[in-house]
Design a protein around this motif. Structure first.
Motif, PDB file in Angstrom:
ATOM      1  N   GLY B 311       0.808  -1.226   0.000  1.00 52.43           N
ATOM      2  CA  GLY B 311       0.000   0.000   0.000  1.00 52.43           C
ATOM      3  C   GLY B 311       0.831   1.261   0.000  1.00 52.43           C
ATOM      4  N   SER B 312       2.038   1.155   0.586  1.00 48.19           N
ATOM      5  CA  SER B 312       2.911   2.328   0.573  1.00 48.19           C
ATOM      6  C   SER B 312       4.358   1.905   0.796  1.00 48.19           C
ATOM      7  N   ILE B 313       5.240   2.755   0.302  1.00 49.86           N
ATOM      8  CA  ILE B 313       6.681   2.507   0.379  1.00 49.86           C
ATOM      9  C   ILE B 313       7.312   3.703   1.077  1.00 49.86           C
ATOM     10  N   HIS B 314       8.067   3.406   2.142  1.00 45.81           N
ATOM     11  CA  HIS B 314       8.693   4.492   2.905  1.00 45.81           C
ATOM     12  C   HIS B 314      10.180   4.543   2.592  1.00 45.81           C
ATOM     13  N   PHE B 315      10.628   5.680   2.079  1.00 44.01           N
ATOM     14  CA  PHE B 315      12.034   5.816   1.679  1.00 44.01           C
ATOM     15  C   PHE B 315      12.535   7.196   2.065  1.00 44.01           C
ATOM     16  N   LYS B 316      13.631   7.204   2.814  1.00 43.27           N
ATOM     17  CA  LYS B 316      14.287   8.450   3.235  1.00 43.27           C
ATOM     18  C   LYS B 316      13.280   9.433   3.840  1.00 43.27           C
ATOM     19  N   GLY B 317      12.497   8.923   4.801  1.00 44.74           N
ATOM     20  CA  GLY B 317      11.623   9.809   5.558  1.00 44.74           C
ATOM     21  C   GLY B 317      10.304  10.151   4.898  1.00 44.74           C
ATOM     22  N   GLN B 318      10.050   9.582   3.729  1.00 40.05           N
ATOM     23  CA  GLN B 318       8.809   9.938   3.040  1.00 40.05           C
ATOM     24  C   GLN B 318       8.022   8.686   2.636  1.00 40.05           C
ATOM     25  N   ASP B 319       6.702   8.787   2.730  1.00 40.36           N
ATOM     26  CA  ASP B 319       5.808   7.702   2.328  1.00 40.36           C
ATOM     27  C   ASP B 319       5.338   7.918   0.901  1.00 40.36           C
ATOM     28  N   TYR B 320       5.438   6.885   0.086  1.00 44.10           N
ATOM     29  CA  TYR B 320       4.933   6.957  -1.287  1.00 44.10           C
ATOM     30  C   TYR B 320       3.794   5.962  -1.412  1.00 44.10           C
ATOM     31  N   GLN B 321       2.606   6.468  -1.691  1.00 42.01           N
ATOM     32  CA  GLN B 321       1.453   5.594  -1.780  1.00 42.01           C
ATOM     33  C   GLN B 321       1.466   4.818  -3.093  1.00 42.01           C
ATOM     34  N   VAL B 322       0.980   3.568  -3.029  1.00 43.95           N
ATOM     35  CA  VAL B 322       0.870   2.726  -4.218  1.00 43.95           C
ATOM     36  C   VAL B 322      -0.601   2.363  -4.390  1.00 43.95           C
ATOM     37  N   ALA B 323      -1.123   2.483  -5.610  1.00 43.04           N
ATOM     38  CA  ALA B 323      -2.522   2.121  -5.904  1.00 43.04           C
ATOM     39  C   ALA B 323      -3.481   2.764  -4.898  1.00 43.04           C
ATOM     40  N   ASP B 324      -3.201   4.039  -4.592  1.00 41.86           N
ATOM     41  CA  ASP B 324      -4.024   4.789  -3.619  1.00 41.86           C
ATOM     42  C   ASP B 324      -4.158   4.053  -2.286  1.00 41.86           C
ATOM     43  N   GLY B 325      -3.152   3.235  -1.958  1.00 40.54           N
ATOM     44  CA  GLY B 325      -3.195   2.499  -0.693  1.00 40.54           C
ATOM     45  C   GLY B 325      -4.176   1.335  -0.707  1.00 40.54           C
ATOM     46  N   GLN B 326      -4.736   1.052  -1.874  1.00 41.19           N
ATOM     47  CA  GLN B 326      -5.712  -0.032  -2.001  1.00 41.19           C
ATOM     48  C   GLN B 326      -5.053  -1.272  -2.630  1.00 41.19           C
ATOM     49  N   THR B 327      -5.797  -2.373  -2.668  1.00 38.82           N
ATOM     50  CA  THR B 327      -5.334  -3.562  -3.385  1.00 38.82           C
ATOM     51  C   THR B 327      -5.581  -3.333  -4.879  1.00 38.82           C
ATOM     52  N   GLY B 328      -4.528  -3.453  -5.668  1.00 35.56           N
ATOM     53  CA  GLY B 328      -4.651  -3.210  -7.093  1.00 35.56           C
ATOM     54  C   GLY B 328      -5.397  -4.327  -7.814  1.00 35.56           C
ATOM     55  N   ALA B 329      -5.858  -4.002  -9.023  1.00 33.33           N
ATOM     56  CA  ALA B 329      -6.650  -4.966  -9.791  1.00 33.33           C
ATOM     57  C   ALA B 329      -5.841  -6.206 -10.156  1.00 33.33           C
ATOM     58  N   LEU B 330      -4.562  -6.013 -10.519  1.00 31.10           N
ATOM     59  CA  LEU B 330      -3.736  -7.163 -10.894  1.00 31.10           C
ATOM     60  C   LEU B 330      -3.450  -8.049  -9.679  1.00 31.10           C
ATOM     61  N   SER B 331      -3.154  -7.428  -8.544  1.00 33.16           N
ATOM     62  CA  SER B 331      -2.910  -8.190  -7.309  1.00 33.16           C
ATOM     63  C   SER B 331      -4.107  -9.094  -7.020  1.00 33.16           C
ATOM     64  N   LEU B 332      -5.279  -8.497  -7.112  1.00 35.79           N
ATOM     65  CA  LEU B 332      -6.508  -9.227  -6.816  1.00 35.79           C
ATOM     66  C   LEU B 332      -6.749 -10.349  -7.829  1.00 35.79           C
TER      67      LEU B 332
END
Lengths: 357, 357
Positions: B311-332
């Motif tokens: 849902g999110s990736i934290h790098f060097k003090g910052q959060d980067y959201q993935v797929a709006d923090g939701q489960t993506g269509a391909l994952s599902l």
């Protein structure tokens, strides 16, 4: 903490080895062992000396799956005046605690562990051999014992110490060994567990060692995992080179084991007024020195072998002889000095020796 | 090889878990286990099913000191028609043999191991849970058992399989997880044991995972030990990214585990005609894609969790959201497809499923 003792009746003790000159290494164990338990919420508790015997562990115990483990290696000596000596035991237990930290194992109560170890050695002191080069090997170990197949830190641990009489670690004894410069496999990388004394480092070394043995070499020389040039360790030892009068060993950069013998060699060489450096050498530096005739000596250092002289280095299809394939003068002097101190036969200017019994 | 069976009397079987929706992971074990021994000169011998019970091992057994160990993780499912299915079991046993090679453990007789595993699962089939998302977890393991304190390959080994009913691997279930990009610790380096399934890799991961948990993250994203930029794995899983329509995972360069689920995801995405790449991505690539809005999905793959959306990736003090923090269509879609195939409910175009009972 009180150390409970359950001792075997005298008439049930194992027979001691008949021939102290053929003890081998790590195959004979004494009558008793030390145990201590850890449980979350309760801490380390119940240190006790018991008869040596097998462990009963669930097949799901985490040690069998996720390798949460640390160990140490020390020796007890029957030395001057018939007393029992140990060499810098506190340094090993301090290192064990640093290993615990890296492996997420709860810190040990150092003073309790030292006292319990001495107590075990006093119980087993008749097992300490007296022949030259022999000692009682002492192996403290911690294993994760919780029965759980999730990757996590264990909630329970077993600390234990087993001991056994040993001779020379290498069948070659103090003779110079042939070493293979390993270019394919690596032992550890910075950020990994290389500076901890934990089972995974040894497991990962077996393949390179096996292939080197098949090619006729005793040990491998490990290079840095990333630059594949910088010298790290030799086999399971730290390594020293003497080049144009300078005694050099790799710095403690995070991927090599901070050896107690390494530290003792550095202290002695400095005490003797030698030119000593902890600095990074590359294999190209070593080969250049060998070609220039300035590579005077090379030797491994570790508790098991103390000093292990290197007779030749094999790199990219070529053998480079060190010290004419003989044991160098410094290697010999260090071996004599350290074993002399360990046995209480030489002055101990650094207060390294502990009289246990 | 004949597989001997010593079974518990029916009236001594353990009670099955009452609540299949709260099985947890790796804490419940069935009534029996499979064992097989190895001894130099005799090879692998005596495969046998026996009541589940503790091992009796010498304190000097090499598994406790030098980590010569490999394991696998598979699942058996109660699927369509009430049959028992396994998913690509031969792939796991083949990988186990590759792990054995890296750890200097003698090769297994694959066909014997597969047949013995199926036999154990048939014996334990009443333990296979039926609730959605549950299965019988199967853990083949090999440990070095020789009692010897020299660093060498063991002369004896124990191969065993234990099984137990499991629910979701992560307490979060199929919800997207927050991951921490690990810059200090590394999991493995090329030339090390990263591509083998061996305990040391998991031991070395605990410190980073513990520190990430304390900061509120579920998993760490491992970077290459040397460039500290290239993406390797996430936690104990392989990792995939979907960037601007391209499905990307790290190549099998020698330091990452060749996951069976990873391979299955690649095959399915290719089968579906997607743009699929096994190529090296750096963390800078990921962050740039996140900033550009082209980082469509990220998910971990592994036997335990199958698909674990990020849902999110934290790098060097910052959060980067993935797929709006939701489960993506391909994952599902992948989760549904793979679990559907595993349960025999969806077509199996690749012949992945084995009907065990």
């Amino acid at each position: 903490m009180n150390i409970a003792k359950t001792l075997k009746p005298k008439d049930q003790l194992k027979p001691k080895p008949a021939d102290e000159n053929n003890l081998g290494f790590g195959r004979i164990f004494t009558d008793h062992m030390l145990l201590m338990d850890y449980q979350t919420g309760k801490g380390w508790h119940n240190p006790r000396v018991e008869p040596y015997g097998p462990f009963t562990l669930d097949p799901a115990a985490m040690i069998f799956h996720y390798g949460q483990e640390v160990f140490e290696g020390l020796k007890a000596y029957r030395g001057e005046g018939g007393h029992v000596y140990m060499f810098r035991p506190a340094a090993n237990i301090e290192r064990m605690n640093r290993s615990c930290d890296r492996l997420c194992i709860p810190a040990l109560p150092n003073e309790v562990v030292l006292e319990a170890m001495y107590e075990l050695i006093r119980v087993e002191q008749d097992w300490i051999p007296r022949a030259e080069g022999t000692s009682l090997y002492v192996r403290p170990t911690i294993i994760a014992t919780e029965a759980c197949l999730g990757v996590k830190t264990s909630a329970t641990y077993l600390f234990y110490i087993i001991t056994g009489p040993v001779g020379a670690y290498y069948a070659e004894g103090f003779n110079p060994v042939r070493i293979w410069v390993e270019e394919k496999y690596v032992r550890a990388a910075i950020g990994g567990t290389g500076e901890a004394k934990t089972s995974g480092n040894y497991a990962s070394s077996l393949k390179a060692a096996t292939e080197a043995h098949e090619k006729g070499f005793t040990q491998v020389l490990w290079l840095n995992a990333c630059d594949r040039q910088s010298i790290e360790e030799v086999g399971t030892m730290n390594i020293f080179f003497k080049i144009a009068g300078e005694v050099i060993t790799s710095p403690l950069d995070g991927s090599i084991l901070p050896g107690v013998t390494r530290d003792s060699v550095l202290a002695l060489c400095r005490h003797w007024g030698m030119n000593v450096s902890e600095r990074q050498l590359t294999i190209d530096d070593i080969i250049a020195a060998a070609k220039a005739g300035t590579l005077e000596e090379a030797f491994g250092t570790g508790t098991a072998a103390v000093i292990s002289p290197v007779g030749s280095i094999h790199f990219k299809g070529q053998d480079y002889q060190v010290a004419d394939g003989q044991t160098g003068a410094l290697s010999l002097k260090l071996y004599d000095e350290i074993t002399g101190i360990q046995l209480g036969k030489k002055p101990d200017p650094f207060g390294w020796v502990v009289k246990v019994a």
